[in-house]
Design a protein around this motif. Structure first.
Motif, PDB file in Angstrom:
ATOM      1  N   VAL A 126      33.535 -35.025 -37.822  1.00  0.00           N
ATOM      2  CA  VAL A 126      32.780 -36.181 -37.344  1.00  0.00           C
ATOM      3  C   VAL A 126      31.438 -36.249 -38.070  1.00  0.00           C
ATOM      4  O   VAL A 126      31.108 -35.380 -38.888  1.00  0.00           O
ATOM      5  CB  VAL A 126      32.578 -36.099 -35.816  1.00  0.00           C
ATOM      6  CG1 VAL A 126      33.916 -36.194 -35.099  1.00  0.00           C
ATOM      7  CG2 VAL A 126      31.865 -34.806 -35.406  1.00  0.00           C
ATOM      8  N   ASP A 127      30.673 -37.283 -37.781  1.00  0.00           N
ATOM      9  CA  ASP A 127      29.402 -37.475 -38.487  1.00  0.00           C
ATOM     10  C   ASP A 127      28.471 -36.279 -38.326  1.00  0.00           C
ATOM     11  O   ASP A 127      27.725 -35.934 -39.252  1.00  0.00           O
ATOM     12  CB  ASP A 127      28.704 -38.742 -37.977  1.00  0.00           C
ATOM     13  CG  ASP A 127      29.470 -40.016 -38.319  1.00  0.00           C
ATOM     14  OD1 ASP A 127      30.345 -39.949 -39.206  1.00  0.00           O
ATOM     15  OD2 ASP A 127      29.206 -41.057 -37.693  1.00  0.00           O
ATOM     16  N   PRO A 142      37.396 -40.784 -42.690  1.00  0.00           N
ATOM     17  CA  PRO A 142      36.748 -41.321 -41.488  1.00  0.00           C
ATOM     18  C   PRO A 142      37.672 -42.149 -40.599  1.00  0.00           C
ATOM     19  O   PRO A 142      37.426 -42.280 -39.399  1.00  0.00           O
ATOM     20  CB  PRO A 142      35.605 -42.183 -42.055  1.00  0.00           C
ATOM     21  CG  PRO A 142      36.037 -42.514 -43.452  1.00  0.00           C
ATOM     22  CD  PRO A 142      36.805 -41.328 -43.923  1.00  0.00           C
ATOM     23  N   PRO A 194      39.653 -39.001 -38.138  1.00  0.00           N
ATOM     24  CA  PRO A 194      38.742 -37.877 -38.408  1.00  0.00           C
ATOM     25  C   PRO A 194      39.239 -36.522 -37.919  1.00  0.00           C
ATOM     26  O   PRO A 194      38.448 -35.692 -37.474  1.00  0.00           O
ATOM     27  CB  PRO A 194      37.477 -38.297 -37.663  1.00  0.00           C
ATOM     28  CG  PRO A 194      37.978 -39.091 -36.508  1.00  0.00           C
ATOM     29  CD  PRO A 194      39.202 -39.825 -37.011  1.00  0.00           C
ATOM     30  N   HIS A 225      36.532 -40.308 -32.687  1.00  0.00           N
ATOM     31  CA  HIS A 225      36.096 -41.214 -33.751  1.00  0.00           C
ATOM     32  C   HIS A 225      35.060 -40.491 -34.614  1.00  0.00           C
ATOM     33  O   HIS A 225      34.508 -39.468 -34.205  1.00  0.00           O
ATOM     34  CB  HIS A 225      35.499 -42.490 -33.162  1.00  0.00           C
ATOM     35  CG  HIS A 225      36.379 -43.150 -32.146  1.00  0.00           C
ATOM     36  ND1 HIS A 225      37.477 -43.903 -32.486  1.00  0.00           N
ATOM     37  CD2 HIS A 225      36.331 -43.140 -30.787  1.00  0.00           C
ATOM     38  CE1 HIS A 225      38.057 -44.356 -31.385  1.00  0.00           C
ATOM     39  NE2 HIS A 225      37.387 -43.900 -30.342  1.00  0.00           N
ATOM     40  N   SER A 226      34.796 -41.029 -35.783  1.00  0.00           N
ATOM     41  CA  SER A 226      33.798 -40.404 -36.658  1.00  0.00           C
ATOM     42  C   SER A 226      32.441 -40.314 -35.987  1.00  0.00           C
ATOM     43  O   SER A 226      31.661 -39.391 -36.243  1.00  0.00           O
ATOM     44  CB  SER A 226      33.689 -41.198 -37.966  1.00  0.00           C
ATOM     45  OG  SER A 226      34.879 -41.129 -38.705  1.00  0.00           O
ATOM     46  N   SER A 227      32.139 -41.281 -35.120  1.00  0.00           N
ATOM     47  CA  SER A 227      30.836 -41.315 -34.450  1.00  0.00           C
ATOM     48  C   SER A 227      30.772 -40.419 -33.218  1.00  0.00           C
ATOM     49  O   SER A 227      29.711 -40.279 -32.602  1.00  0.00           O
ATOM     50  CB  SER A 227      30.510 -42.758 -34.042  1.00  0.00           C
ATOM     51  OG  SER A 227      31.516 -43.285 -33.187  1.00  0.00           O
TER      52      SER A 227
END
Length: 261
Positions: free
Chosen positions: A9-10, A146, A149, A168-170
């Motif tokens: 993830v980010d 992304p 992920p 999610h990536s976020s």
């Protein structure tokens, strides 16, 4: 069999692997399948393995001793690989070499030996980006992106739905760890081939460090998480409306259905 997952993830990367191995229901044992390689301030890498244990252990031993790729005259290891991509090449080459040696006559495959194996490689090397790769036994590999992920190996089908819906990536790194553990709880409940203890590593992005933890079967947080998830699922399906097309009169007396024929 086993179950391993990597979530990129980010905020960073989390990887989890179980430790159960079995050669039949009466031959079950535990082996570490999450291996960590680190040089403070220079690199942090983790490798999770699934499939034939002799193949993955031999491949890791080969890479530790040094692998010479076709485009190089030097032996390279995970500690000397200049990029994460190069590290994936080393592991892929080693696994393909091990499988090829087994498949060269005379061979135990005549006795039905399953040499299927795969690995997850994740982490970051100074000067490069954080990444996550799935390496197949044939030596080829794919990189996590992304749009999806996470990557899984082993008994992935039971833990996949929660990750598909919620990761999610976020997603924050702590939330990713929680979702990963829920996916393990679901897998352990449905498949006897996966079981604790679990090994976990969490690597914040661009810090070149990681926090590792072993989660035993009686870990208070993991047990509470599984209980809360079961209760939440039960409450969620009870809150859903009944099918509007299903006409069942529960007040009417129930009649048995006799067999026909």
């Amino acid at each position: 069999m086993t179950y391993c997952v990597g979530m990129l993830v980010d905020d960073g990367l989390a990887m989890i692997a179980d430790t159960r191995t079995n050669a039949g229901v009466d031959n079950i044992s535990s082996y570490r399948k999450l291996h960590i390689y680190k040089s403070p301030g220079e690199r942090i890498l983790a490798v999770a393995t699934a499939g034939n244990l002799s193949v993955t252990q031999t491949a890791l031993a080969m890479v530790a001793a040094g692998v010479k790729l076709p485009d190089s005259a030097e032996l390279e290891t995970l500690q000397t690989a200049p990029t994460l991509f190069r590290a994936a090449q080393l592991l892929g080459h080693a696994m393909a070499s091990v499988r090829a040696s087994i498949n060269t006559p005379p061979t135990p495959t005549a006795d039905g030996l399953n040499v299927t194996a795969s690995m997850l490689l994740g982490g970051q090397i100074a000067g490069g980006k954080m990444g996550l790769y799935l390496i197949y036994g044939q030596g080829n590999f794919i990189e996590c992106g992304p749009d999806t992920p996470y990557l899984q190996i082993g008994e992935l089908k039971y833990g996949k739905p929660i990750l598909d819906r919620a990761l999610h990536s976020s997603t924050s790194l702590s939330e990713a760890v929680k979702l990963g553990l829920i996916s393990f709880d679901s897998t352990i409940r449905s498949n006897i081939a996966v079981g604790p203890p679990l090994d976990l590593i969490v690597m914040p992005r661009d810090q070149l460090t990681g926090t590792a933890r072993r989660i035993e079967a009686d870990d208070p947080y993991f047990r509470d998480l599984g209980r809360r998830w079961s209760e939440a699922l039960a409450a969620a399906h009870r809150a859903m409306p009944d099918p509007t097309w299903l006409d069942i009169d529960t007040s009417a007396p129930q009649r048995s259905i006799s067999a026909v024929g």
